[in-house]
Design an enzyme around this catalytic site. Sequence first.
Site, PDB file in Angstrom:
ATOM      1  N   LYS A  87       0.802  -1.239  -0.151  1.00 38.15           N
ATOM      2  CA  LYS A  87      -0.173   0.006   0.111  1.00 38.15           C
ATOM      3  C   LYS A  87       0.898   1.273   0.187  1.00 38.15           C
ATOM      4  CE  LYS A  87      -4.086   1.290   2.232  1.00 38.15           C
ATOM      5  NZ  LYS A  87      -5.015   1.146   3.474  1.00 38.15           N
TER       6      LYS A  87
HETATM    7  O1  G3P Z   1      -9.182   2.367   4.239  1.00 39.57           O
HETATM    8  C1  G3P Z   1      -9.071   3.782   4.916  1.00 39.57           C
HETATM    9  C2  G3P Z   1      -9.701   3.855   6.067  1.00 39.57           C
HETATM   10  O2  G3P Z   1      -8.940   2.918   7.314  1.00 39.57           O
HETATM   11  C3  G3P Z   1      -9.862   5.307   6.543  1.00 39.57           C
HETATM   12  O3  G3P Z   1     -11.128   5.193   7.263  1.00 39.57           O
HETATM   13  O4  G3P Z   1     -13.020   5.931   8.445  1.00 39.57           O
HETATM   14  O5  G3P Z   1     -10.493   6.579   9.028  1.00 39.57           O
HETATM   15  O6  G3P Z   1     -11.539   7.518   7.211  1.00 39.57           O
HETATM   16  P1  G3P Z   1     -11.590   6.403   8.048  1.00 39.57           P
END
Ligand code: G3P
Length: 218
Positions: A87
Amino acid sequence: MKFFIDTANLSEIKEAQDLGILDGVTTNPSLMAKEGIKGKDNVYRHYKAICDLVTGDVSAEVIATDYKGIIEEGEELVTIDSKIVVKVPMIKDGVKAIRYFTDRGIKTNCTLVFSAGQALLAAKAGATYVSPFIGRLDDIGSDGLELIAQIKNIYDNYGYTTEILAASVRHTMHLIECAEIGADVATCPLSVITSLLKHPLTASGLETFLADHKKVNG
Ligand code: G3P
C-alpha cells in the site's frame, strides 16, 4: 463487489472470514497502532498472522515517503507472504514506486486518493487497486460517492484494469451505493458488513414464524 475488511484486529478478521464473505483485508498505520502493534518485527509478525487467517489480498502500508525507501520497504513487505499487497500513498515518489512494483509483478494499493486526477495517475502507474476515501470526503462537505462514479467512468473509458477499492466506507448506504456504481471492492469495518444483515421485517418475520411453529409443536 469484493468485500475487504478494514482493520488489523485479528478476531474481527477471523469473524468476517468465518462468515464466508471476505475477499481481503486492508490495514494502515493508524489501524496497526490501534491494535498496539509496534516495532518492525511485531508489525511484520502481525501481517503474517493476518495473512494466515484469510484467503485474499492483504494490504500492508509503507511508512517511507521517499522513492528508495518505499521500494526497499515494499520489497521487504512482500517477503512476509504472497497475499501481501504493498500500500503506497498518492505522492510523487509513491507513483514512481507503483510503476516500479508493477513492472516487477508486485501488487500495489494506491492509498489516500481524493480526486479523479489522482486516480487517473494511479491507473497509469499500473496500480492493482486505487483507494478513494469516501467518508473523509463526506466529512469535508464533498461527495465521496460522486468520486467513485467519476473514477468508474474514467476507468471504463480507457479500460484501465486498476480495481476501484472504495475506502473510508462508514455505513451500509456507502456499501450499497458503491455496489450500484460498480466499485470493484469496498473496504470497511466489520460492523458495516454485519449491519447489512439487519432489517426490521426480517426480525419480526422470524419471530412470527418461530411463534407459530411453537403454537403447534410446543
Ligand atoms: O481504508 C481507509 C480507512 O481506514 C480510512 O477510514 O474511517 O478512518 O476515514 P476512516
